[in-house]
Design a protein around this motif. Sequence first.
Motif: not given
Length: 291
Positions: A120-124, A184-188, A192-198, A270-280
């Motif tokens: 699953d592309p949203a799995a950790e 890091e990941e962001f989910a509602r 829940d599956f993450a909207i984006a993460g890294a 994309r914006r959430v993904g960039a933020a998660m990658a930066a935080q990680a």
Amino acid sequence: MKPAQFDYHRPDSVAEAAQMLTEFGDDGKLLGGGQSLVPMLSMRLAFFDHLIDISRLAELKGIEARDGEIWIGGGTTHAAVGTDERVRAGVPLLTRATPLIGHFQIRSRGTIGGSIAHADPAAEYPAVALALDATMETVSTSGRREIAADEFFSGVWETAMAPDEILAGVRFPVWSGRVGFGVEEFARRHGDFAIAGAAAAVELDDDDRVRRSGIGLLGLSATPRRASAAEAAIAGRKVGEVTAEEIGELAMSGLDDIPADLHGSADYRRRVGAAMAAQAWRAAVKEAFDA
């Protein structure tokens, strides 16, 4: 709803399970933790005439330290991975990613092999496998083989595994020296599956230069992805010259299939993904400096 009728099989060994897979062909399906398969069967999104239950096979369970690597059997549960001291010491990125997987009931039944094979592309776990250059070990009636993480994920819920192969185990290299990790990941909502993460890993040399790095992305493509462009751009650079925001932007480069759905547009992801990658990355670098 209830699943369509099927025949249930419980083999006594991996070899027997592999033989059943070969015999049943497309009509057979492996059942491990069942956290993805059972809901799909119950909603009749999938149909199989034969379910092969491998959840009790001892051959597929366990965690071992082997020559600079941590081997984890495909049937090992998320809960076992997340609480194991060998994993905590050798592959801390797995330990930190585990609590982000669903809820504790899911982690108690779901398996690392099931998560990675489901792709699953949203799995950790797939993102961690990519970031750390893990190796997948498969078995079939034709024998055993190894598949590098970079070659494993091939499409939406698709992998390089043949239909008759079982994911027997996963090997994770142990990073040592001045290393740090972050996920890091962001989910509602939690679970829940993450909207984006890294998931990020970094090793620094004595001059604070990036000796190696690994960045795995989740929820940002049709498959789990590795931020190869970002890794290449920072190799050998002084880590102090690399901002977390730069990492976030570099990590999003080359992603031309970011999904859009009811949770957000492709641009939002994309914006959430960039933020998660930066935080990680920020967390990984801090840990490496403190090592």
